[in-house]
Design an enzyme around this catalytic site. Sequence first.
Site, PDB file in Angstrom:
ATOM      1  N   CYS A 127     -13.895  16.002  27.707  1.00  0.00           N
ATOM      2  CA  CYS A 127     -14.870  15.544  26.717  1.00  0.00           C
ATOM      3  C   CYS A 127     -15.883  14.598  27.368  1.00  0.00           C
ATOM      4  O   CYS A 127     -16.711  15.048  28.145  1.00  0.00           O
ATOM      5  CB  CYS A 127     -14.159  14.904  25.525  1.00  0.00           C
ATOM      6  N   GLU A 138      -5.535  18.859  25.664  1.00  0.00           N
ATOM      7  CA  GLU A 138      -4.272  18.131  25.449  1.00  0.00           C
ATOM      8  C   GLU A 138      -3.681  18.388  24.070  1.00  0.00           C
ATOM      9  O   GLU A 138      -2.478  18.169  23.848  1.00  0.00           O
ATOM     10  CB  GLU A 138      -4.474  16.626  25.659  1.00  0.00           C
ATOM     11  N   LYS A 176      21.956  -7.030   8.845  1.00  0.00           N
ATOM     12  CA  LYS A 176      21.339  -7.569   7.639  1.00  0.00           C
ATOM     13  C   LYS A 176      19.931  -7.018   7.385  1.00  0.00           C
ATOM     14  O   LYS A 176      19.593  -6.689   6.235  1.00  0.00           O
ATOM     15  CB  LYS A 176      21.299  -9.096   7.708  1.00  0.00           C
ATOM     16  N   GLY A 179     -13.749   9.392  24.965  1.00  0.00           N
ATOM     17  CA  GLY A 179     -13.969   8.056  24.426  1.00  0.00           C
ATOM     18  C   GLY A 179     -15.349   7.975  23.812  1.00  0.00           C
ATOM     19  O   GLY A 179     -16.169   8.885  23.957  1.00  0.00           O
ATOM     20  N   GLU A 233       0.808  -1.221   0.000  1.00  0.00           N
ATOM     21  CA  GLU A 233       0.000   0.000   0.000  1.00  0.00           C
ATOM     22  C   GLU A 233       0.843   1.273   0.000  1.00  0.00           C
ATOM     23  O   GLU A 233       0.338   2.363  -0.303  1.00  0.00           O
ATOM     24  CB  GLU A 233      -0.968   0.009   1.188  1.00  0.00           C
ATOM     25  N   THR A 249      18.751  -4.119   7.997  1.00  0.00           N
ATOM     26  CA  THR A 249      18.922  -2.778   7.445  1.00  0.00           C
ATOM     27  C   THR A 249      19.387  -2.842   5.993  1.00  0.00           C
ATOM     28  O   THR A 249      18.899  -2.091   5.133  1.00  0.00           O
ATOM     29  CB  THR A 249      19.930  -1.983   8.295  1.00  0.00           C
ATOM     30  N   HIS A 281     -10.739  19.509  24.097  1.00  0.00           N
ATOM     31  CA  HIS A 281      -9.538  18.685  24.272  1.00  0.00           C
ATOM     32  C   HIS A 281      -8.305  19.574  24.464  1.00  0.00           C
ATOM     33  O   HIS A 281      -7.580  19.866  23.506  1.00  0.00           O
ATOM     34  CB  HIS A 281      -9.343  17.774  23.061  1.00  0.00           C
TER      35      HIS A 281
END
Length: 547
Positions: A381, A509, A189, A354, A149, A191, A507
């Site tokens: 949230c 954060e 190897k 969540g 992909e 790498t 949010h």
Amino acid sequence: MTKHIFVTGGVVSSIGKGLTSASIGMLLEARGLRVRMQKLDPYINVDPGTMSPYQHGEVYVLDDGSETDLDLGHYERFTEGPLTRDSNYTTGQIYLSVIEKERKGQFLGKTVQVIPHITDEIKSVIRKVGEQDVDVVITEIGGTVGDIESLPFLEAIRQYPLIAGQENCLYIHLTLVPYLKAAGELKTKPTQHSVGQLRQIGIQPDILICRCEQPISRDERDKIALFCNLQSQAVVEERDKDFSIYEVPLSLVSNGLDELIVKRLGLSASTPNLEPYNEILHRLRNPKHEISIAVVGKYAEHKDAYKSIYESLDHAGIHHHAQIRIGRIQSADIENEGPECLLSGYDGILVPGGFGERGVEGKVQAIRFAREKGIPFFGICLGMQCAVIEFGRNVVGLARAHSTEFEKDTEHPVICLLDEQREITHMGGTMRLGSQPAKLAEGSRSLETYGRDDITERHRHRYEFNNVYRQQFQANGMTFSGTSPDGALVEIVEIAEHPWFVAVQFHPEFKSKPTKAHPLFAGFVQAAIDRRSRRQKNTHETAPQTA
């Protein structure tokens, strides 16, 4: 002309391309250069907004409302350049754009193919970022070399020097050099094979960054350079950091990476100013306080699901010279074992966001425990919505209070769907998203913490406090300290008589940095430090005197 750095990864996934790319961006900014960051992801989803946190980690939201990959959080925390929806593209977005052009007849009857149409679209989104007022664009390619992909993205960046000039493009390949304990040696190897695959595509890395657990010797570095067609100085060691991710930029400087990049691209750059990061590490290594924070969430066992939460707590710790020990508590476990068993002893309790009903009652129980025991509490949230549910049930006296997200026909829908969401049927990118303004109330803890009465914060939600119940909640001691400028939407709730009980619909954060902690996280951590100090003082005062 704008310079382009392309960062690819090999051998294994989750090797740390995002953190490394962000560190490179920070180092170049520290040398006085204007940098923009970009992530190209190979999955077919149009954006990560509907993907499970277990698979993808957190969805990071930008000011313009884009739902993006979590690596953009690293980019924002480490660099200053603005991020927009042009900073993150997926295969799904690329193909969708090409298909829409085909439907409009823009290809004049031509057969639409991966090459050149898809690759041209990818090159156009890279070029779009480079057209801004910028010296260097850093584009990270998601996935691993060898993944089918990823091939269109790799082919596009292979072609890119043909339009931008070879002298204006640089390829950095991040790879793994594993240490085999049984053999007592590093193995090069994997790498070699990873770079070999990249070269088969037509890309010769200019710089190789090697993730490793053990130091890479000169002989091993020379061997990697020989087999990968590089000079030895272009093989850069990036050893694992057990102490802090904020060591990464400094370790790359010590290995000369920024100097390599500046020379290879012919950039006019100053000596890097690394004092802010030296100060961060000094504070982390020399804390004046130590506190514990319980993060009660439904994805607590998956660290990346609340990545920005944990980072923001660390930023607040850096701000206050405090070491923060985080307890990751599954909200479903609280339902089974009770909050007293799992939360006693913590200096603060944070309930994050969540989706879905699982674990909601555990969050409600945790909030009640924090409220009744006087433990500093911070809700974010869904954490705010659960705080409203808990207060409604146990203080206001609305025994069946709930959110219509979880109980459609609840007797007291204290949390309900936003009016603007009622006619929406598509899931992706349709929530209340991005930066929204809010007004803070006089005399509130939030106003004191922010130091100003007008703020903007990033949102990602469909449900909101039900204004039908405002008077009842206010009469029982809950303060609505932050609202939308027209007063219609509740953004922050507080309990004034509590040591620290603040919950927000947005949010925060997403706007915290290691060099500048978010005010609400800093205030929450300060409250936790104060609680720890009071407990230690009380323990000392009541301890029996020894002869």
